[in-house]
Design a protein around this motif. Structure first.
Motif, PDB file in Angstrom:
ATOM      1  N   ALA A   1       0.830  -1.201   0.000  1.00 53.95           N
ATOM      2  CA  ALA A   1       0.000   0.000   0.000  1.00 53.95           C
ATOM      3  C   ALA A   1       0.863   1.249   0.000  1.00 53.95           C
ATOM      4  N   LYS A   2       1.966   1.208   0.732  1.00 54.25           N
ATOM      5  CA  LYS A   2       2.894   2.345   0.735  1.00 54.25           C
ATOM      6  C   LYS A   2       3.490   2.538  -0.653  1.00 54.25           C
ATOM      7  N   ASP A   3       3.879   1.420  -1.287  1.00 48.30           N
ATOM      8  CA  ASP A   3       4.457   1.517  -2.626  1.00 48.30           C
ATOM      9  C   ASP A   3       3.473   2.118  -3.624  1.00 48.30           C
ATOM     10  N   LYS A   4       2.170   1.895  -3.361  1.00 45.09           N
ATOM     11  CA  LYS A   4       1.134   2.433  -4.251  1.00 45.09           C
ATOM     12  C   LYS A   4       0.637   3.798  -3.764  1.00 45.09           C
ATOM     13  N   HIS A   5       1.366   4.372  -2.762  1.00 48.58           N
ATOM     14  CA  HIS A   5       1.064   5.707  -2.239  1.00 48.58           C
ATOM     15  C   HIS A   5      -0.283   5.791  -1.551  1.00 48.58           C
ATOM     16  N   LEU A   6      -0.763   4.651  -1.026  1.00 44.53           N
ATOM     17  CA  LEU A   6      -1.967   4.662  -0.209  1.00 44.53           C
ATOM     18  C   LEU A   6      -1.647   4.985   1.241  1.00 44.53           C
ATOM     19  N   LEU A   7      -0.393   4.763   1.625  1.00 44.31           N
ATOM     20  CA  LEU A   7       0.116   5.118   2.947  1.00 44.31           C
ATOM     21  C   LEU A   7       1.436   5.837   2.756  1.00 44.31           C
ATOM     22  N   ASP A   8       1.739   6.796   3.642  1.00 45.16           N
ATOM     23  CA  ASP A   8       3.069   7.397   3.574  1.00 45.16           C
ATOM     24  C   ASP A   8       4.012   6.633   4.510  1.00 45.16           C
ATOM     25  N   SER A   9       5.286   6.949   4.443  1.00 42.27           N
ATOM     26  CA  SER A   9       6.298   6.209   5.197  1.00 42.27           C
ATOM     27  C   SER A   9       6.080   6.308   6.700  1.00 42.27           C
ATOM     28  N   ASP A  10       5.725   7.501   7.179  1.00 45.53           N
ATOM     29  CA  ASP A  10       5.517   7.685   8.614  1.00 45.53           C
ATOM     30  C   ASP A  10       4.343   6.849   9.116  1.00 45.53           C
ATOM     31  N   ALA A  11       3.269   6.817   8.354  1.00 44.51           N
ATOM     32  CA  ALA A  11       2.099   6.036   8.750  1.00 44.51           C
ATOM     33  C   ALA A  11       2.437   4.549   8.796  1.00 44.51           C
ATOM     34  N   LEU A  12       3.187   4.073   7.792  1.00 43.75           N
ATOM     35  CA  LEU A  12       3.574   2.664   7.762  1.00 43.75           C
ATOM     36  C   LEU A  12       4.456   2.326   8.954  1.00 43.75           C
ATOM     37  N   THR A  13       5.414   3.197   9.270  1.00 45.91           N
ATOM     38  CA  THR A  13       6.309   2.962  10.403  1.00 45.91           C
ATOM     39  C   THR A  13       5.523   2.849  11.700  1.00 45.91           C
ATOM     40  N   MET A  14       4.550   3.727  11.887  1.00 48.05           N
ATOM     41  CA  MET A  14       3.764   3.691  13.117  1.00 48.05           C
ATOM     42  C   MET A  14       2.890   2.440  13.193  1.00 48.05           C
ATOM     43  N   ILE A  15       2.296   2.058  12.082  1.00 45.65           N
ATOM     44  CA  ILE A  15       1.466   0.845  12.077  1.00 45.65           C
ATOM     45  C   ILE A  15       2.315  -0.381  12.382  1.00 45.65           C
ATOM     46  N   GLU A  16       3.497  -0.456  11.764  1.00 44.23           N
ATOM     47  CA  GLU A  16       4.406  -1.567  12.052  1.00 44.23           C
ATOM     48  C   GLU A  16       4.783  -1.573  13.528  1.00 44.23           C
ATOM     49  N   GLY A  17       5.028  -0.381  14.072  1.00 44.80           N
ATOM     50  CA  GLY A  17       5.385  -0.283  15.480  1.00 44.80           C
ATOM     51  C   GLY A  17       4.289  -0.766  16.396  1.00 44.80           C
ATOM     52  N   VAL A  18       3.056  -0.385  16.096  1.00 42.02           N
ATOM     53  CA  VAL A  18       1.912  -0.816  16.908  1.00 42.02           C
ATOM     54  C   VAL A  18       1.783  -2.337  16.882  1.00 42.02           C
ATOM     55  N   LEU A  19       1.923  -2.932  15.706  1.00 43.01           N
ATOM     56  CA  LEU A  19       1.801  -4.384  15.577  1.00 43.01           C
ATOM     57  C   LEU A  19       2.933  -5.106  16.303  1.00 43.01           C
ATOM     58  N   GLU A  20       4.142  -4.540  16.250  1.00 42.28           N
ATOM     59  CA  GLU A  20       5.282  -5.172  16.895  1.00 42.28           C
ATOM     60  C   GLU A  20       5.196  -5.081  18.413  1.00 42.28           C
ATOM     61  N   VAL A  21       4.692  -3.954  18.927  1.00 39.02           N
ATOM     62  CA  VAL A  21       4.608  -3.762  20.374  1.00 39.02           C
ATOM     63  C   VAL A  21       3.785  -4.850  21.041  1.00 39.02           C
TER      64      VAL A  21
END
Length: 282
Positions: free
Chosen positions: A42-62
């Protein structure tokens, strides 16, 4: 109703995951790795920006990480003795610039409380520097190494504590974790009033023997500044050099000595190193 007409605004709304999955025509994710892969696409298709992806990944990892995964190890904690006078710990406090310090009795394995810098300052301004640390320390929040980060974050927010002392199965202190450490797992590096600003360059000189170095400092620039010879084809930055020497992803508080250089990680998350404190041997 014609199939070409837009859906009613009262129609059930799809979740953002369903919308992304539908747009990517890959079906719904079946596990966490599938979900992360979908989000990256989704980020590659510009549906999410890098900051949003980083935060979502962080939430899932926590939700999967435990306290032991991010804690500052006992040996690297900045501590103060319970029986010390306030005037005796001033150098420790000034050098570390922390807002809280574990209070120990005997050795580092026995943390008996927490000293807040604001409590220390109040007594110093009142010329009560002969007061013992133990007289003004506050109770410590104790958590096991196995506690999940998402649960700890909720508890710290509820209780108002900003630091937790981590203990092993025998009840001995094994490290500490702060609410800032937890939040940085989600949002990445958090700068506070003691952090160096982005516009101050790669290397900031504190005094003749101490520097703050950004992990992204090009290794050639580091060599030129400090007259060293660390450059190789294996890494491009000083952060890459430190990681190659440690052979793992460094955690906040870890240190490394190479010849006359002492590197200490002062900002890092589970994805990369941000800031390094460099001390030159006197």
């Amino acid at each position: 109703m014609s199939d070409d007409q837009p859906p009613s605004r009262h129609s059930p709304q799809k979740s953002w995951v369903e919308k992304i999955s539908h747009l990517l025509s890959g079906g719904e994710p079946h596990d966490l790795e599938d979900l992360l892969e979908t989000l990256r696409e989704a980020k590659d298709k510009h549906l999410l920006d890098s900051d949003a992806l980083t935060m979502i990944e962080g939430v899932l990892e926590v939700s999967h990480l435990r306290v032991r995964d991010i804690m500052i190890p006992r040996a690297q904690m900045v501590v103060v003795p319970r029986e010390a006078k306030l005037e005796e710990i001033s150098e420790i406090v000034v050098d570390a610039c922390h807002s809280r310090y574990p209070v120990i009795e005997g050795d580092r394995s026995n943390v008996v409380g927490v000293l807040l810098s604001k409590d220390l300052l109040t007594h110093v301004l009142q010329n009560k520097t002969s007061t013992l640390v133990g007289q003004i320390m506050r109770p410590a929040c104790i958590v096991p190494e196995s506690k999940r980060l998402n649960i700890l974050l909720k508890e710290l927010r509820t209780t108002g504590n900003h630091m937790a002392i981590v203990v092993d199965e025998y009840g001995q202190t094994s490290g500490l974790v702060t609410i800032e450490d937890l939040l940085e797992q989600i949002v990445g590096e958090i700068e506070d009033e003691h952090d160096e600003h982005e516009d101050e360059g790669y290397i900031v000189k504190r005094n003749e023997h101490e520097f703050i170095v950004k992990a992204l400092t090009p290794i050639e620039e580091f060599d030129e500044y400090f007259s060293t010879q660390l450059t190789t084809d294996e890494y491009d930055t000083i952060g890459g050099f430190v990681m190659s020497q440690l052979e793992h992803m460094p955690k906040k508080g870890e240190s490394l000595v190479v010849e006359h250089l002492r590197f200490e990680i002062i900002k890092a998350d589970n994805r990369r190193v941000h800031l390094i404190k460099l001390k030159l041997a006197k």
